[in-house]
Design a protein around this motif. Sequence first.
Motif, PDB file in Angstrom:
ATOM      1  N   ALA A 129      40.421  23.358  19.099  1.00 47.80           N
ATOM      2  CA  ALA A 129      41.523  22.573  18.526  1.00 47.80           C
ATOM      3  C   ALA A 129      42.223  23.245  17.339  1.00 47.80           C
ATOM      4  O   ALA A 129      42.485  22.618  16.329  1.00 47.80           O
ATOM      5  CB  ALA A 129      41.043  21.167  18.160  1.00 47.80           C
ATOM      6  N   SER A 131      45.264  24.233  17.421  1.00 53.08           N
ATOM      7  CA  SER A 131      46.625  23.689  17.337  1.00 53.08           C
ATOM      8  C   SER A 131      46.621  22.376  16.552  1.00 53.08           C
ATOM      9  O   SER A 131      47.610  22.049  15.896  1.00 53.08           O
ATOM     10  CB  SER A 131      47.225  23.488  18.732  1.00 53.08           C
ATOM     11  OG  SER A 131      46.518  22.506  19.460  1.00 53.08           O
ATOM     12  N   SER A 163      51.845  19.657  18.064  1.00 50.17           N
ATOM     13  CA  SER A 163      50.780  19.650  19.076  1.00 50.17           C
ATOM     14  C   SER A 163      50.225  18.238  19.086  1.00 50.17           C
ATOM     15  O   SER A 163      49.936  17.676  18.009  1.00 50.17           O
ATOM     16  CB  SER A 163      49.692  20.656  18.677  1.00 50.17           C
ATOM     17  OG  SER A 163      48.632  20.609  19.605  1.00 50.17           O
ATOM     18  N   SER A 165      47.390  16.784  19.712  1.00 47.59           N
ATOM     19  CA  SER A 165      46.114  16.542  19.026  1.00 47.59           C
ATOM     20  C   SER A 165      46.243  16.629  17.505  1.00 47.59           C
ATOM     21  O   SER A 165      45.398  16.117  16.772  1.00 47.59           O
ATOM     22  CB  SER A 165      45.061  17.534  19.527  1.00 47.59           C
ATOM     23  OG  SER A 165      45.541  18.856  19.406  1.00 47.59           O
ATOM     24  N   SER A 218      46.301  24.710  26.424  1.00 42.59           N
ATOM     25  CA  SER A 218      46.223  23.261  26.678  1.00 42.59           C
ATOM     26  C   SER A 218      47.553  22.754  27.213  1.00 42.59           C
ATOM     27  O   SER A 218      47.593  21.931  28.134  1.00 42.59           O
ATOM     28  CB  SER A 218      45.873  22.513  25.395  1.00 42.59           C
ATOM     29  OG  SER A 218      44.630  22.933  24.920  1.00 42.59           O
TER      30      SER A 218
END
Length: 361
Positions: A129, A131, A163, A165, A218
Amino acid sequence: MAEQSKKWVLMVTAQTPTNIAVIKYWGKRDENLILAINDSISVTLDPAHLCTTTTVAVSPAFDQDRMWLNGKEMSLAGGRYQNCLREIRARASDVEDEKKGIKITKNDWQNLHVHIASYNNFPTAAGLASSAAGFACLVFSLAKLMNVQEDNGRLSAIARQGSGSACRSLFGGFVKWVMGKEENGSDSIAVPLVDEKHWDELVIIIAVVSSRQKETSSTSGMRETVETSALIEHRAREIVPKRIIQMEEAIQKRDFPTFAQLTCSDSNQFHAVCMDTSPPIFYMNDTSHRVIGCVEKWNRSEGTPQVAYTFDAGPNAVLIARNRKAATLMLQRLLFHFPPNSDTDLNSYVIGDKSILKDAG
Ligand code: ADP
Ligand code: DP6
Ligand code: CO
């Protein structure tokens, strides 16, 4: 501002932790605004272990916006960076630094350029993760620099456009990204569920299986899934909404067995829809599968779950132990099954001391 010297530079540095989803976001209904096809829930990690540090600077001497990621200049041309910069600039307000004799008005920000230097203290684009921490930190630091007067919820809607997330990294503890209903994305924001103190016996172990950059980002992975998987719609419409309710309840009650069951199932289902994509996407590898086997076997032998596992879009394991004792025993098992310097050496184990940490900044 015009008559001031071109020599001044104003800088802000911020640090933002990454977050790992326990109910995954996978699939967009709007690619440009980054609107998800389902709600998701994540836990924000300890910034001492996995975080992004970003410095943003402004000066009349800068003639264009520029960005360096991990020391290497990269293009800001992509829509995501431009969207974040535009949204923050639109909300900028006056800034005055009397000591330096700097005065920047709301309008000045539209013509001033920024330089951005960002470092991740963990592998970039490897399924941990980056991003999320990266765009959350970018938006947070730019907002501070430009004196944006908005709360973290509103900022989360901007980070989301960098992004998806990333919107969840603006808060500590357990965080929900509400997918929202509005076409313009105004209600697609992150909301904190419980803060980092609520369930502080949890300990998070990151087992780095590979720090190499993944083959399918992703963004393109989830696009291909939405376009080709027959299972994804069922997941988004039927499965996830129920899991979100159950997960929120498990977190509120600190019900580890339910939490672990939901977390592991959701990770496995996310990887199942990746495999249901055409051509199939394999984010996990043999070592990841062996880690799952090791955790499943131990949980079964204990009669009740001690550790939950979850894997993002990459082979690296995120293990959430119910307490410190379970984390220690888990580590011992990992070291036994994946001895250092062997073929399947998990080259680092990062243990969150206080697993869940404070709000960004
Ligand atoms: P990950 O699993 O690490 O989140 P993604 O494929 O989702 O991988 O995203 C990786 C991309 O995120 C990078 O190629 C880069 O464009 C962006 N990114 C990563 N770190 C940062 C950062 N610190 N600042 C801005 N953008 C970043
Ligand atoms: C598997 O947020 O990285 O980590 O919105 O296209 O930038 P973009 O994708 P990204 O996807 C994250 C997917 C995931 C699950 C999650 O974090 O919820
Ligand atoms: Co990502």
